[in-house]
Design a protein around this motif. Structure first.
Motif, PDB file in Angstrom:
ATOM      1  N   ASP A   1       0.870  -1.175   0.000  1.00  0.00           N
ATOM      2  CA  ASP A   1       0.000   0.000   0.000  1.00  0.00           C
ATOM      3  C   ASP A   1       0.905   1.222   0.000  1.00  0.00           C
ATOM      4  O   ASP A   1       1.548   1.520   1.008  1.00  0.00           O
ATOM      5  N   VAL A   2       0.978   1.931  -1.136  1.00  0.00           N
ATOM      6  CA  VAL A   2       1.917   3.063  -1.230  1.00  0.00           C
ATOM      7  C   VAL A   2       1.423   4.272  -0.447  1.00  0.00           C
ATOM      8  O   VAL A   2       2.190   5.180  -0.157  1.00  0.00           O
ATOM      9  N   MET A   3       0.147   4.292  -0.075  1.00  0.00           N
ATOM     10  CA  MET A   3      -0.387   5.441   0.648  1.00  0.00           C
ATOM     11  C   MET A   3       0.008   5.369   2.128  1.00  0.00           C
ATOM     12  O   MET A   3       0.560   6.309   2.684  1.00  0.00           O
ATOM     13  N   THR A   4      -0.262   4.233   2.774  1.00  0.00           N
ATOM     14  CA  THR A   4       0.055   4.111   4.203  1.00  0.00           C
ATOM     15  C   THR A   4       1.416   3.458   4.431  1.00  0.00           C
ATOM     16  O   THR A   4       1.830   3.274   5.564  1.00  0.00           O
ATOM     17  N   GLN A   5       2.081   3.092   3.320  1.00  0.00           N
ATOM     18  CA  GLN A   5       3.395   2.415   3.415  1.00  0.00           C
ATOM     19  C   GLN A   5       3.289   1.071   4.149  1.00  0.00           C
ATOM     20  O   GLN A   5       4.185   0.704   4.913  1.00  0.00           O
ATOM     21  N   ALA A   6       2.183   0.345   3.945  1.00  0.00           N
ATOM     22  CA  ALA A   6       2.071  -1.000   4.521  1.00  0.00           C
ATOM     23  C   ALA A   6       2.528  -2.008   3.469  1.00  0.00           C
ATOM     24  O   ALA A   6       2.336  -1.774   2.288  1.00  0.00           O
ATOM     25  N   PRO A   7       3.147  -3.135   3.880  1.00  0.00           N
ATOM     26  CA  PRO A   7       3.491  -3.522   5.244  1.00  0.00           C
ATOM     27  C   PRO A   7       4.688  -2.718   5.773  1.00  0.00           C
ATOM     28  O   PRO A   7       5.465  -2.194   4.988  1.00  0.00           O
ATOM     29  N   GLY A   8       4.780  -2.636   7.093  1.00  0.00           N
ATOM     30  CA  GLY A   8       5.869  -1.870   7.696  1.00  0.00           C
ATOM     31  C   GLY A   8       6.699  -2.734   8.627  1.00  0.00           C
ATOM     32  O   GLY A   8       6.365  -3.893   8.861  1.00  0.00           O
TER      33      GLY A   8
END
Length: 592
Positions: free
Chosen positions: A563-570
């Motif tokens: 997910d490029v918006m929330t930077q998941a996975p982290g």
């Protein structure tokens, strides 16, 4: 309430009324001393006009920019003849702005929202909250809501109960493709996110709930192909005391009603086609019946040719030689044929033999092809007659293991059908039935074609005697070459379930360890039951005409499942990992 109306709800009937609108400035235009703002909200656009007479309001309108959030009070008036906009719901009227309040300013957005500008999906996904403001994106999500609402209403009216099943479950036997969740309270143990609510919905039938549905989130950690998402939504349905024909009737009616309500489309009948026929005629278990082209078996005519490419598969019991006639295709340039040859290579085909039929009356002379010299004239004529070839056609051939021929020519059939605009209708729904119970792996072992809880059309003894030849009580709904949903009558008898496990190579100890709870449930009065599950994302994609399921999911993952918006996975800090009894491998730490 800050607003009296949505922008898109304004029309001539409100002429002369004072309204208050809240929304975003879609665009701002200056026209000879007058300022026009197109204001946008969830329901559409409205044009607001500001005259210089109202000095203070005019000065504010002058300072407003794209995507500012505003509250506007003004009077609805008819637009002058010739200034009406038929593309806009509120296009017959405009609002004369009296008051303007800026509720929030906005920086220039990273891409324009007026027309679809090609900014690249990465940017759109990074700023998805802005991308979703685009009217065409909002329209897709609103249609999605109408679709789920129609489905819920139909199922509620037909006695189905909406029951939620757990998200934290037990890892599946294969262990592959599960998203795992570590357990802090059971060190070294893991939950898994569900790939489907399959076993729980069967247990609800054992519990006597009779008709269940759920619009359920499912998770699969697969290698992402073009249109798969790691989390997707399923319309999950299970019933008791019904035969295949009943379940087919209920769900077909649901889909008919859905298309009528949401798109005003009325379907013709849904033909039923056995799996074996679908593979033979279309090379696919989800045939696109809008395209009239068909595969034709010609192996019997090619058993004795010198040409090993044909005679090899023609004499191999697991081989197939099939022909695909394309009407009017003889005029296609060499480059097009080379492109199609590359295309079938994706599916494992080693090449694409063809015959251009220029003039049949001239015999072999009237055919243009690198392969005709290898085939005797009587066999050639029989092949061309069988596929119905006439002057101006091209005939393509696939010769290989049956699976490769089906995959390659099946895909080519679809591609050519679209390239040459051969589609005969807009919607072609159907059911595929009579699936085999098992498919064979390269090493000769068997796996379930649907899943191991699908009932076979035979006794446990017959199943174990010849598993590879047995059919299951499974059915798939297909629309335009997309599988909308698949289901089956399930096994409700413990001895049958154990027979299926044995065929799959799962021994008694492993059955008990992994499926003990299911086998237990089957011995305490399990009713005959069955159901099916529809892929909601794919259904919405077809109904909106979207190019990808990412277009109909509010916040999708990218093709690499991130997910490029929330930077998941982290990453997770060391203390949290210690609490979960997880240690990362040393080289991975070093890399990070």
């Amino acid at each position: 309430m800050m607003r009296s109306h949505y922008c898109g709800q304004l029309n001539e009937s409100l002429d002369g009324q004072v309204v208050t609108l809240c929304g975003w400035v879609h665009r701002r235009r200056d026209h000879g001393g007058v300022i026009f703002l197109d204001v946008r909200d969830r329901e559409g656009l409205a044009q607001v006009v500001f005259d210089p007479d109202r000095v203070e309001t005019f000065a504010k309108a002058d300072r407003v920019r794209s995507e500012y959030v505003v509250k506007i009070t003004g009077k609805v008036r008819l637009r002058p003849e010739g200034a009406r906009n038929s593309n806009m719901a509120s296009g017959a009227i405009e609002v004369l702005g009296h008051e303007l309040e800026v509720l929030n300013q906005a920086e220039t957005p990273p891409f324009p929202l007026d027309e679809y500008s090609d900014v690249g999906e990465e940017t759109r996904l990074r700023y998805r909250f802005i991308d979703l403001r685009r009217p065409e994106m909002a329209a897709k999500l609103k249609l999605r809501a109408r679709i789920t609402s129609s489905i819920r209403r139909y199922l509620d009216d037909n006695g189905f109960l909406d029951v939620e099943t757990p998200i934290l479950g037990r890892p599946t036997p294969e262990g592959a493709r599960d998203y795992l969740v570590p357990s802090r309270t059971y060190p070294g143990h893991f939950f898994a996110l569900p790939q489907s609510p399959q076993l729980f919905k069967q247990l609800l039938m054992v519990a006597g709930f009779d008709r269940y549905y759920q619009i359920a989130k499912c998770f699969r950690d697969e290698d992402l192909r073009a249109d798969r998402q790691p989390e997707f939504t399923q319309i999950d349905i299970e019933t008791s005391f019904l035969e295949e024909s009943d379940i087919i009737e209920i769900t077909e009616k649901m889909v008919r009603q859905l298309f009528k309500e949401v798109l005003n489309v009325e379907f013709d009948e849904f033909p039923h086609m056995p799996f074996e026929e679908a593979m033979r005629r279309y090379g696919s278990d989800k045939p696109d019946l809008r395209i009239p082209l068909e595969l034709v078996d010609v192996a019997d005519q090619l058993k004795d040719v010198e040409f090993k490419v044909f005679s090899g598969p023609a004499n191999d019991p697991k081989g197939r030689v099939a022909a695909l006639r394309v009407p009017g295709g003889a005029s296609m340039p060499r480059k097009q044929i080379d492109d199609y040859t590359k295309f079938v290579g994706i599916y494992g085909a080693k090449g694409l033999a063809y015959i251009k039929v220029n003039e049949r009356a001239k015999g072999v002379e009237g055919l243009q092809s690198p392969i005709v010299k290898n085939i005797a004239e009587p066999n050639l004529n029989e092949i061309l007659d069988r596929v119905g070839a006439v002057d101006g056609d091209i005939v393509f051939f696939g010769a290989d293991k049956a699976k490769i021929v089906c995959d390659a020519l099946g895909a080519l059939r679809i591609k050519v059908g679209h390239d040459l605009n051969l589609l005969t209708k807009e919607w072609a729904p159907m059911w595929v039935v009579d699936f085999p119970m098992f498919e064979e792996n390269d090493d000769g072992s068997l796996t379930s074609l649907h899943h191991p809880f699908t009932a076979p059309k035979c006794t446990p003894e017959e199943l174990e005697a010849n598993p590879a030849g047995k059919l299951s009580r499974a059915y798939d709904m297909v629309l335009n070459g997309t599988e909308l949903g698949g289901g089956s009558i399930r096994i409700h008898d413990k001895s049958m379930q154990q027979a299926v496990f044995r065929v799959l190579g799962i021994d008694d100890a492993e059955q008990e360890e992994k499926f003990g709870f299911l086998l237990d449930a089957l011995k305490y009065g399990a009713p005959p039951h069955g159901g099916l599950a529809f892929g909601l994302d794919r259904l919405v994609m077809l109904m909106t005409g979207a190019a990808s399921i990412r277009e109909v999911i509010a916040f999708p993952k990218t093709q690499s499942a991130g997910d490029v918006m929330t930077q998941a996975p982290g990453t997770v800090d060391a203390k949290a990992l210690r609490e979960l009894n997880i240690r990362l491998r040393e080289q991975q730490k070093a890399a990070e």
